[in-house]
Every structure is written in structure tokens, then in C-alpha cells.
Design a protein around this motif. Structure first.
Motif, PDB file in Angstrom:
ATOM      1  N   VAL A  28       0.833  -1.200   0.000  1.00  0.00           N
ATOM      2  CA  VAL A  28       0.000   0.000   0.000  1.00  0.00           C
ATOM      3  C   VAL A  28       0.869   1.252   0.000  1.00  0.00           C
ATOM      4  N   THR A  29       0.618   2.133  -0.967  1.00  0.00           N
ATOM      5  CA  THR A  29       1.190   3.474  -0.961  1.00  0.00           C
ATOM      6  C   THR A  29       0.097   4.440  -0.530  1.00  0.00           C
ATOM      7  N   GLY A  30       0.325   5.211   0.508  1.00  0.00           N
ATOM      8  CA  GLY A  30      -0.625   6.205   0.972  1.00  0.00           C
ATOM      9  C   GLY A  30      -0.223   7.587   0.497  1.00  0.00           C
ATOM     10  N   VAL A  31      -1.189   8.336   0.001  1.00  0.00           N
ATOM     11  CA  VAL A  31      -0.954   9.706  -0.460  1.00  0.00           C
ATOM     12  C   VAL A  31      -1.906  10.606   0.317  1.00  0.00           C
ATOM     13  N   PHE A  32      -1.373  11.579   1.073  1.00  0.00           N
ATOM     14  CA  PHE A  32      -2.243  12.426   1.866  1.00  0.00           C
ATOM     15  C   PHE A  32      -1.926  13.899   1.607  1.00  0.00           C
ATOM     16  N   ALA A 331      -2.715   7.033   5.382  1.00  0.00           N
ATOM     17  CA  ALA A 331      -3.341   5.707   5.357  1.00  0.00           C
ATOM     18  C   ALA A 331      -2.577   4.777   6.282  1.00  0.00           C
ATOM     19  N   PRO A 332      -3.257   4.166   7.258  1.00  0.00           N
ATOM     20  CA  PRO A 332      -2.559   3.247   8.161  1.00  0.00           C
ATOM     21  C   PRO A 332      -2.054   2.015   7.425  1.00  0.00           C
ATOM     22  N   GLY A 333      -0.877   1.559   7.825  1.00  0.00           N
ATOM     23  CA  GLY A 333      -0.324   0.337   7.249  1.00  0.00           C
ATOM     24  C   GLY A 333       0.368   0.519   5.911  1.00  0.00           C
ATOM     25  N   ALA A 334       0.564   1.773   5.477  1.00  0.00           N
ATOM     26  CA  ALA A 334       1.192   2.010   4.176  1.00  0.00           C
ATOM     27  C   ALA A 334       2.685   1.676   4.211  1.00  0.00           C
ATOM     28  N   VAL A 335       3.161   1.049   3.147  1.00  0.00           N
ATOM     29  CA  VAL A 335       4.588   0.778   2.999  1.00  0.00           C
ATOM     30  C   VAL A 335       5.331   2.066   2.674  1.00  0.00           C
ATOM     31  N   LEU A 336       4.690   2.922   1.901  1.00  0.00           N
ATOM     32  CA  LEU A 336       5.246   4.206   1.498  1.00  0.00           C
ATOM     33  C   LEU A 336       4.175   5.269   1.694  1.00  0.00           C
ATOM     34  N   THR A 337       4.557   6.425   2.222  1.00  0.00           N
ATOM     35  CA  THR A 337       3.629   7.534   2.382  1.00  0.00           C
ATOM     36  C   THR A 337       4.161   8.746   1.635  1.00  0.00           C
ATOM     37  N   LEU A 338       3.301   9.347   0.804  1.00  0.00           N
ATOM     38  CA  LEU A 338       3.648  10.547   0.045  1.00  0.00           C
ATOM     39  C   LEU A 338       2.785  11.701   0.519  1.00  0.00           C
ATOM     40  N   ARG A 339       3.407  12.844   0.716  1.00  0.00           N
ATOM     41  CA  ARG A 339       2.665  14.054   1.056  1.00  0.00           C
ATOM     42  C   ARG A 339       2.425  14.860  -0.226  1.00  0.00           C
ATOM     43  N   ALA A 340       1.149  15.183  -0.500  1.00  0.00           N
ATOM     44  CA  ALA A 340       0.795  15.935  -1.705  1.00  0.00           C
ATOM     45  C   ALA A 340       0.658  17.409  -1.369  1.00  0.00           C
ATOM     46  N   HIS A 341       1.230  18.239  -2.246  1.00  0.00           N
ATOM     47  CA  HIS A 341       1.091  19.689  -2.091  1.00  0.00           C
ATOM     48  C   HIS A 341       1.300  20.343  -3.451  1.00  0.00           C
ATOM     49  N   ALA A 342       0.252  21.019  -3.935  1.00  0.00           N
ATOM     50  CA  ALA A 342       0.331  21.777  -5.186  1.00  0.00           C
ATOM     51  C   ALA A 342       0.860  20.939  -6.339  1.00  0.00           C
ATOM     52  N   GLY A 343       0.384  19.697  -6.447  1.00  0.00           N
ATOM     53  CA  GLY A 343       0.772  18.852  -7.568  1.00  0.00           C
ATOM     54  C   GLY A 343       2.113  18.181  -7.432  1.00  0.00           C
ATOM     55  N   ARG A 344       2.766  18.328  -6.269  1.00  0.00           N
ATOM     56  CA  ARG A 344       4.038  17.661  -6.017  1.00  0.00           C
ATOM     57  C   ARG A 344       3.862  16.642  -4.903  1.00  0.00           C
ATOM     58  N   PHE A 345       4.688  15.599  -4.929  1.00  0.00           N
ATOM     59  CA  PHE A 345       4.538  14.502  -3.988  1.00  0.00           C
ATOM     60  C   PHE A 345       5.887  14.200  -3.349  1.00  0.00           C
ATOM     61  N   THR A 346       5.956  14.430  -2.062  1.00  0.00           N
ATOM     62  CA  THR A 346       7.214  14.245  -1.322  1.00  0.00           C
ATOM     63  C   THR A 346       7.138  12.976  -0.493  1.00  0.00           C
ATOM     64  N   GLU A 348       7.814  10.391   2.394  1.00  0.00           N
ATOM     65  CA  GLU A 348       8.194  10.404   3.791  1.00  0.00           C
ATOM     66  C   GLU A 348       9.164   9.274   4.122  1.00  0.00           C
ATOM     67  N   THR A 349       9.408   8.400   3.104  1.00  0.00           N
ATOM     68  CA  THR A 349      10.471   7.404   3.188  1.00  0.00           C
ATOM     69  C   THR A 349      11.262   7.549   1.898  1.00  0.00           C
ATOM     70  N   PRO A 350      12.482   7.068   1.829  1.00  0.00           N
ATOM     71  CA  PRO A 350      13.304   7.276   0.630  1.00  0.00           C
ATOM     72  C   PRO A 350      12.971   6.372  -0.530  1.00  0.00           C
ATOM     73  N   ALA A 351      11.844   5.652  -0.501  1.00  0.00           N
ATOM     74  CA  ALA A 351      11.553   4.671  -1.559  1.00  0.00           C
ATOM     75  C   ALA A 351      11.051   5.289  -2.848  1.00  0.00           C
ATOM     76  N   ALA A 352      10.734   6.588  -2.827  1.00  0.00           N
ATOM     77  CA  ALA A 352      10.224   7.227  -4.055  1.00  0.00           C
ATOM     78  C   ALA A 352      10.917   8.547  -4.283  1.00  0.00           C
ATOM     79  N   LEU A 353      10.879   9.017  -5.517  1.00  0.00           N
ATOM     80  CA  LEU A 353      11.408  10.327  -5.876  1.00  0.00           C
ATOM     81  C   LEU A 353      10.326  11.365  -5.698  1.00  0.00           C
ATOM     82  N   GLU A 354      10.711  12.632  -5.568  1.00  0.00           N
ATOM     83  CA  GLU A 354       9.724  13.691  -5.499  1.00  0.00           C
ATOM     84  C   GLU A 354       9.393  14.141  -6.913  1.00  0.00           C
ATOM     85  N   VAL A 355       8.116  14.169  -7.250  1.00  0.00           N
ATOM     86  CA  VAL A 355       7.698  14.683  -8.551  1.00  0.00           C
ATOM     87  C   VAL A 355       8.064  16.154  -8.634  1.00  0.00           C
TER      88      VAL A 355
END
Length: 357
Positions: A28-32, A331-346, A348-355
């Protein structure tokens, strides 16, 4: 059962999304983030690249303001191999490619993704056209031939309607033969597929805690056996109205909760439960057909105020090999969590790049 996996998603000039690439792990990837941050647009871009499908009426709505074209790319593991799916968008134009070769929407693997949205309640309370679209889109993913038949049928209806508006009674037999053959095939396939869909939706509705049984049936304006006669019997009415009034394009997917039509008697909560049951049935039907779990895209799980339905969504996300879940909360239990702001996604773990980095 193995599942489809979205390895990465790239966008350029797509709605409010900043250009760049995101990579996604299994699980699960959570995007909030706040409303308007781009969470829904991210899921929409992923669903478009995975399935070739979009719900917008004008493709230019998907292109960022001030730009003429947009682009989405998905690297997808499906059926034991990696493929690159690309979508180019412009005014009235959509171009799909798989591994660099142009394809049609019906050529894409049908079991790639299921998208659950708060707007799914419209399937229950909205007009018949929305339920027809849901059913035909699902069946077209199960059978490319069905999708081709639907496209031919729609063109034939349009051509026949033009003849009706022109008062060309003498020319209608040219379109009637094609309409009856195509329409009968469509009705028969809908009937065959609906048996299993009804069973799966009934089970999902009960699993969601509903005490009233859910039943799916077809409300048909004609039958495969009587279509030709019914067209002939309504010829005067059709000439007066300038439209074809009989056929599968006028049918409805009737949802009955207990003993009554859900569209008229279900509460808002019951309607949301039915909508979730339909999406769960879609997920199971595609899994059975392709022997592989689709990617699950869940938009705004936090919109579910009922703890039972919210828990059902999160448990469903955890049950598939890959899911992307958005909300105003993490989202609880997410393997990766991304924070969304103004069309960008940061991440919270190093598993993804920031758009947009």
C-alpha cells in the motif's frame, strides 16, 4: 495470486501535476494532503495509463492550463513481463502506445486496475446511462470483442438516427439488420456476465454488513429474439422523435436492495455500501478472468465516515499485491507515504522520488 504492479508513473502537463516521475513499491502506498493538492489527479493519471480509460467528456480538460498537450507514462509489470504504456493527449486526441507501438484502448490488458471513488454513489442514485457505462466498460475489459461490438453498435445507432431525422423511412432497413445483429450479441453477453457479477456483488454487500440482499438485474427495452419486431412496431414513433428508442443503448442495470429499487429507496449510506460492493465485484471478476489481481486505486478513503466501510476499504487495499490510497489523513499500514502539495509529492520514506524535483 500474483498481481499487476505499477513500477513507475511519469507525467508532463497533466492537470495540476508537476512534471516528473514517481516509483511505487509493492503493498500500500498512501498519499495524503489537503483537497486540491493533486491526489485525485494522480490516481486519474495512473488509471488512464493503465487502462486507457478516462471519465472526462473533453480530453483537453486533462491538459494543464496554458499547454496544448499532456503526456503520461506507466511502467507496468503484468502477465510476467514489463511493458511501457504511454498516453499522449491533446484537443480531441488521445494516442496510446505499448512498448512504442500504437494501440487502441481495447488492446490494453483488461485487468490492470480498479478505481474506487466517492463519486461511485452516482452508480446507485444517478441516471441509467451511468450504470450502463459502468457495466459496458467492465464487460469490454473482460472481452475485447464486446468492446468492438459496442463501438459498432453506437455508430450504427448514430447513422440510423440521422436517417430518422431526415425522414428516410425507405433507408432504415439498411441499418436495422446491422442493429439487430449487434444489439442481440450485446444483450446476450450482458446476460451471461451478469450472473457472476450479481453473485460477487451480493457477497460483497453482505461482507460490508448490509442486512438487505443486493440483486443485479437487466431492465431491457427489448430481447434478442424480438428486437427486429420491436423496431418495426415503433417505427412511427421513432420517425416522429428522430431517434432509435429500442435497444441495449436504452437498457438499465437495476440494483435492488431487499425488495425495492436502490435508486429510489436506499439511504445515502446504503447507496455507498452498494457502490463499494460493485467495485469489489469488479475487482474479483477481473481477477478471475485474468488470474492476476489488478492494482487498486482508492480515492479519498477519509471521505468514508462510517467506520465499517472505511475499514472495508483499508482491508481491501491490504488484500491486493499493490494499492494506492489517497486521503486527507495518512493511510494506516502504508509501505510508502507521500505528502501531496500543489501537484508535487514528497516521500516520507526514501523509496520514491519527489515529482518535480
Amino acid at each position: 495470486m500474483m498481481g499487476v504492479q505499477l513500477s513507475s508513473l511519469s507525467t508532463l502537463n497533466y492537470r495540476n501535476l508537476a512534471p516528473g516521475t514517481l516509483t511505487f513499491p509493492a503493498g500500500v502506498t498512501g498519499v495524503f494532503g489537503e483537497n486540491g493538492a493533486g491526489k485525485t489527479n494522480l490516481l486519474e493519471a495512473a488509471y488512464l495509463a493503465l487502462t486507457g480509460l478516462t471519465g472526462v467528456t473533453r480530453l483537453e480538460q486533462l491538459v494543464q492550463s496554458g499547454e496544448r498537450e499532456a503526456y503520461v507514462r506507466a511502467d507496468v509489470q503484468q502477465g510476467g513481463s514489463l511493458s511501457i504504456r504511454e498516453v499522449g493527449l491533446g484537443r480531441g486526441r488521445r494516442q496510446l502506445k505499448v512498448d512504442g507501438v500504437r494501440v487502441r484502448t481495447g488492446d490494453l490488458p483488461g485487468g490492470s486496475a480498479v478505481w474506487i471513488r466517492p463519486e461511485d454513489s452516482d452508480l446507485v442514485f444517478g441516471p441509467p446511462a451511468g450504470r450502463r457505462a459502468y457495466l459496458d466498460a467492465l464487460l469490454s475489459r473482460l472481452s475485447a470483442r464486446h468492446g468492438q461490438q459496442l463501438a459498432r453498435y453506437d455508430r450504427t445507432v448514430s447513422q440510423r438516427n440521422a436517417a430518422l431525422r431526415a425522414g428516410e423511412d425507405w433507408a432504415l432497413h439498411v441499418w436495422d439488420d446491422a442493429l439487430v445483429k449487434l444489439g442481440a450479441d450485446i444483450m446476450l453477453f450482458r446476460r451471461r456476465a451478469l450472473g457472476r457479477l450479481d453473485e460477487l456483488a451480493r457477497e460483497a454487500n453482505a461482507a460490508l454488513g448490509s442486512l438487505k440482499p443486493l440483486t443485479l438485474t437487466l431492465s431491457e427495452s427489448t430481447t434478442p429474439e424480438t428486437y427486429a419486431q420491436d423496431l418495426a412496431s415503433r417505427r412511427a414513433e421513432e420517425l416522429a422523435r428522430g431517434a432509435t428508442v429500442t435497444g441495449p443503448h436504452r437498457d438499465d442495470l437495476t440494483l435492488t436492495l431487499g425488495e425495492f429499487p436502490a435508486s429510489e429507496y436506499a439511504s445515502r449510506g446504503e447507496g455507498r455500501t452498494i457502490a463499494l460492493a460493485l467495485r469489489r465485484a469488479e475487482l474479483e471478476l477481473l481477477s478471475e478472468k485474468f488470474e492476476e489481481k489488478p492494482i487498486l486505486l482508492i480515492d479519498d478513503f477519509t471521505a468514508e465516515l462510517d467506520p465499517g466501510r472505511r475499514g472495508f476499504l483499508l482491508d481491501l487495499a491490504a488484500s491486493v499485491p499493490q494499492a494506492i490510497v489517497t486521503g486527507t489523513e495518512r493511510a494506516p499500514g502504508a509501505v510508502l507515504t507521500l505528502r501531496a502539495h500543489a501537484g508535487r509529492f514528497t516521500a516520507e520514506t526514501p523509496a520514491a522520488l519527489e515529482v518535480g524535483a
